[in-house]
Design a protein around this motif. Sequence first.
Motif, PDB file in Angstrom:
ATOM      1  N   UNK A 141       0.847  -1.192   0.000  1.00  0.00           N
ATOM      2  CA  UNK A 141       0.000   0.000   0.000  1.00  0.00           C
ATOM      3  C   UNK A 141       0.883   1.242   0.000  1.00  0.00           C
ATOM      4  N   UNK A 142       0.770   2.031  -1.044  1.00  0.00           N
ATOM      5  CA  UNK A 142       1.555   3.266  -1.178  1.00  0.00           C
ATOM      6  C   UNK A 142       3.050   3.002  -0.974  1.00  0.00           C
ATOM      7  N   UNK A 143       3.513   1.887  -1.513  1.00  0.00           N
ATOM      8  CA  UNK A 143       4.922   1.527  -1.420  1.00  0.00           C
ATOM      9  C   UNK A 143       5.327   0.889  -0.109  1.00  0.00           C
ATOM     10  N   UNK A 144       4.375   0.709   0.821  1.00  0.00           N
ATOM     11  CA  UNK A 144       4.664   0.117   2.127  1.00  0.00           C
ATOM     12  C   UNK A 144       4.342  -1.370   2.095  1.00  0.00           C
ATOM     13  N   UNK A 145       5.333  -2.207   2.483  1.00  0.00           N
ATOM     14  CA  UNK A 145       5.095  -3.630   2.669  1.00  0.00           C
ATOM     15  C   UNK A 145       5.215  -3.924   4.153  1.00  0.00           C
ATOM     16  N   UNK A 146       4.151  -4.405   4.755  1.00  0.00           N
ATOM     17  CA  UNK A 146       4.099  -4.706   6.179  1.00  0.00           C
ATOM     18  C   UNK A 146       4.236  -6.215   6.355  1.00  0.00           C
ATOM     19  N   UNK A 147       5.404  -6.656   6.830  1.00  0.00           N
ATOM     20  CA  UNK A 147       5.669  -8.089   6.979  1.00  0.00           C
ATOM     21  C   UNK A 147       4.662  -8.751   7.916  1.00  0.00           C
ATOM     22  N   UNK A 148       4.316  -8.066   9.008  1.00  0.00           N
ATOM     23  CA  UNK A 148       3.373  -8.624   9.959  1.00  0.00           C
ATOM     24  C   UNK A 148       1.996  -8.832   9.360  1.00  0.00           C
ATOM     25  N   UNK A 149       1.553  -7.870   8.547  1.00  0.00           N
ATOM     26  CA  UNK A 149       0.247  -7.982   7.899  1.00  0.00           C
ATOM     27  C   UNK A 149       0.251  -9.131   6.891  1.00  0.00           C
ATOM     28  N   UNK A 150       1.331  -9.238   6.115  1.00  0.00           N
ATOM     29  CA  UNK A 150       1.423 -10.314   5.128  1.00  0.00           C
ATOM     30  C   UNK A 150       1.451 -11.679   5.809  1.00  0.00           C
ATOM     31  N   UNK A 151       2.206 -11.802   6.901  1.00  0.00           N
ATOM     32  CA  UNK A 151       2.269 -13.079   7.612  1.00  0.00           C
ATOM     33  C   UNK A 151       0.927 -13.422   8.259  1.00  0.00           C
ATOM     34  N   UNK A 152       0.226 -12.423   8.743  1.00  0.00           N
ATOM     35  CA  UNK A 152      -1.117 -12.653   9.292  1.00  0.00           C
ATOM     36  C   UNK A 152      -2.008 -13.309   8.237  1.00  0.00           C
ATOM     37  N   UNK A 153      -1.965 -12.793   7.010  1.00  0.00           N
ATOM     38  CA  UNK A 153      -2.752 -13.363   5.914  1.00  0.00           C
ATOM     39  C   UNK A 153      -2.275 -14.772   5.578  1.00  0.00           C
TER      40      UNK A 153
END
Length: 253
Positions: free
Chosen positions: A26-38
């Motif tokens: 999102x807007x160039x931001x990659x959130x590792x925690x959010x991706x791992x949650x998914x």
Amino acid sequence: MSLFLVNIPCDMRYLKSWGARRGLVVKGIFDEGYALHKLLSESFGVRVLQPFRLFSSLRGQQGSIYAYCNTNASELRDLAQSFALPEVPKILDLNQLRSKQMPSQLRDNQRLGFDVRVRPVRRSRLEFDSKTGKQNGKRSSRSEIDSYVWEHIHSNANRQESASSQELTRESVYRDWMLERLGSAANLEVCSLHAFKRSTVIRGHFSLSEGPDVVLHGTLSVRDSDRFKYLLENGVGRHRAFGYGMLLLRPPR
């Protein structure tokens, strides 16, 4: 019910490319925690591996996920075999998935060291700039503010410029925040600020949230073993589903 500590090696390069393909940037931001949650929810089931903590190498190529779970390694591999998408074994090394059973009973007054990554925030009906603490005039049911900034706002609002208010430090504020989260489960003997940074994370409806990203080290003594076991299983603070709040136990200082 048994509690297991689980470890899964993770290839951070494939996690990032998987997240990009899934539209999790999102807007160039990659959130590792959010991706791992998914990823973990899709592969093992919602909240099966929660809370969790990600450790990654200096160059960010390899990672290691730790999580508390009521399911052992063999059963987790069976779940992944049934539900994980075909690309998941490139991200998570399921052959190296390991687990160990945690002690079935903790003693009251038992001393334990801890290592925890938290997001020490307070919720407000008014929106504040997370860094300066200034209001922007808007109202929100989801606004979060750094608890350190929050304490300064309230000390200034009360106009009590005493020595105690001037001595506010991030470490002292975050220690008090941690003490509140432990509640009647444990006494907090020592709590030090091991690492601090500000990070931007992705949350519901792909909105961005900026705030404190903190690692605390310390020693506690168990007051109520049942309540403390609940904290181990569920984590402390907010954002527990996204890589925060997992109490890793260490030898006491």
